[in-house]
Design an enzyme around this catalytic site. Structure first.
Site, PDB file in Angstrom:
ATOM      1  N   LYS A 100      30.366  14.035  21.042  1.00  0.00           N
ATOM      2  CA  LYS A 100      29.859  13.343  22.471  1.00  0.00           C
ATOM      3  C   LYS A 100      29.692  12.044  22.017  1.00  0.00           C
ATOM      4  CE  LYS A 100      28.940  14.821  27.205  1.00  0.00           C
ATOM      5  NZ  LYS A 100      30.056  15.745  27.456  1.00  0.00           N
TER       6      LYS A 100
HETATM    7  N1  GLU Z   1      32.995  14.742  29.690  1.00  0.00           N
HETATM    8  C1  GLU Z   1      33.641  15.446  30.445  1.00  0.00           C
HETATM    9  C2  GLU Z   1      32.695  17.264  29.442  1.00  0.00           C
HETATM   10  O1  GLU Z   1      31.256  16.631  29.493  1.00  0.00           O
HETATM   11  C3  GLU Z   1      34.941  15.891  30.025  1.00  0.00           C
HETATM   12  C4  GLU Z   1      35.460  16.211  28.567  1.00  0.00           C
HETATM   13  C5  GLU Z   1      36.842  15.952  28.391  1.00  0.00           C
HETATM   14  O2  GLU Z   1      37.180  15.617  29.076  1.00  0.00           O
HETATM   15  O3  GLU Z   1      36.844  15.580  26.787  1.00  0.00           O
HETATM   16  O4  GLU Z   1      33.027  18.220  29.818  1.00  0.00           O
END
Ligand code: GLU
Length: 415
Positions: A100
């Site tokens: 993240k």
């Molecule tokens: N931000 C989204 C999540 O928390 C998608 C992450 C992604 O597609 O890599 O799942």
């Protein structure tokens, strides 16, 4: 003494008897990058923001996860969200790990030019740690396809054109059809599978199911629209400005049209005939069959959990319930469909986008959606089976995910 993983993961390690030596590798992130983001604002003044990328685990594949712009971002939050991505990708069986990113900035205070610069500086500073086979960012809170386009462009300056460096990018730049609506759609498909398996009647079979959705960003809006289109009675919605309640069901497409009619409009700016105004957290506490928190984390905590009376809660946001609130709901017999399952639709279509990028093929939307629905439904059925009669869905989902990650570590050996 190493730090602990999230309480849900620690509980799974204990239930599954994961040896400490293996658990320790999941307690400490693989890599944490913390950077400064200097941006000269439109007023000519230099401002420095904090930026992060936490890569939790890559034992099952490249690190994968979103990048958020939000004033409350800090290393601890990003770390917890990175770990969550490891469990999410494992649960829906994608060949990815978990990561993240975040920048501690309020995107609503930035001009388009300033936003672009924040994205570019973040990419420049974490650039050595990301890559199409290493770590693939995607949108999250406060970022969107436009942000991904800027990351793609910045990264390509030094590495050459590479569509797989980000997912959730504009379709014109190699993004996937269906990606924008994917998380919201997945939320509703997971709900539908849950109703079906629990012998409840979804609207597709004539049932009347009332849902309330807190959050009208990318996830909440698309979940509301999808639910409305499938015949659910969407009786309450809200965004940060406030929201609306209509026990007969809101006309979601009309709300969207009204919001789009003027840039910057929020739900509280509208005038919705026949509906009552509620505050931003209002949908959590209305009399509904299903409550869907789809905005910030930790909106339901020990102090307000008693007011949440719906029998089903779908965690469309990441960590919308504090561990105490989640425990109180389970104690009361509420069915809680956990975030790593309910909101996995986004990363599932991210995976499809990455595969399309690798093969330089574009799938049509029907194919993307059919594959998304099948994966979410299969994962939901698996979690319901694993939970059996007595277990909670969160424990069952964590057990499936942790088992997969631990098994991959065992297969890969001691290193
Ligand atoms: N931000 C989204 C999540 O928390 C998608 C992450 C992604 O597609 O890599 O799942």
């Amino acid at each position: 003494m190493l730090p602990r993983a999230s309480s849900a993961a620690e509980a799974a390690f204990a239930r599954l008897g994961v040896p400490d030596a293996l658990a320790d590798r999941l307690r400490v992130p693989h890599r944490e990058v913390s950077v400064q983001i200097p941006v000269v604002g439109d007023d000519g003044a230099l401002r420095v923001h904090r930026g992060f990328r936490v890569q939790h685990s890559d034992v099952r594949g490249p690190f994968k996860g979103g990048l958020r712009f939000h004033p409350a971002v800090d290393l601890e939050e990003v770390r917890l969200l990175a770990e969550l991505m490891t469990w999410k990708t494992a649960l829906v069986d994608l060949p990815f790990g978990g990561a993240k990113g975040g920048v501690a900035v309020d995107p609503r205070t930035l001009s388009p030019r300033e936003r672009e610069l924040v994205a570019r500086r973040w990419t420049e500073r974490v650039g050595a740690a990301i890559g199409p086979m290493t770590d693939i960012p995607a949108p999250d809170m406060g970022t969107d396809a436009g942000t991904m386009a800027h990351i793609l462009d910045e990264w390509s300056r030094t590495h050459g054109y590479e569509p797989r460096i980000v997912t959730g990018k504009p379709v014109e730049l190699g993004g996937s059809l269906g990606r924008v609506a994917a998380t919201g759609r997945g939320v509703v498909v997971a709900l539908e599978t849950l109703l079906d398996q629990r012998g409840l009647t979804p609207p597709s079979n004539g049932g009347d199911v009332a849902v309330a959705i807190q959050g009208f960003g990318n996830v909440g809006e698309h979940a509301a629209l999808e639910a409305h289109l499938r015949g659910y009675r969407v009786l309450a919605v809200s965004d940060v400005s406030g929201g609306w309640l209509d026990p007969d069901g809101l006309d979601v497409p009309a709300l969207e049209d009204a919001l789009e009619s003027e840039p910057g409009r929020q739900l509280a700016d509208l005038d919705v005939a026949g509906a009552t105004r509620i505050d931003a957290t209002g949908p959590l506490f209305v009399d509904a069959d299903v409550v869907i928190p789809a905005a910030l984390g930790h909106v339901v905590d020990a102090a307000n959990v008693d007011r949440l009376t719906a029998p089903i809660v779908i965690e469309a946001a990441n960590h919308p319930l504090t561990p105490e609130a989640a425990a109180a709901l389970v104690e009361r017999g509420t069915t809680v469909l956990p975030d790593i399952l309910a909101n996995a639709g986004g990363v599932i279509v991210s995976y499809f986008e990455w595969v399309q990028g690798a093969s330089l093929l574009a799938w049509d939307e029907a194919e993307v959606l059919a594959r998304l629905d099948a994966r979410i439904a299969a994962a939901t059925r698996q979690v319901l089976r694993a939970a059996g009669e007595a277990g909670t869905l969160r424990d069952a989902a964590m057990d499936v995910a942790v088992r997969r990650v631990v098994h991959a570590m065992e297969l890969r050996g001691q290193g």
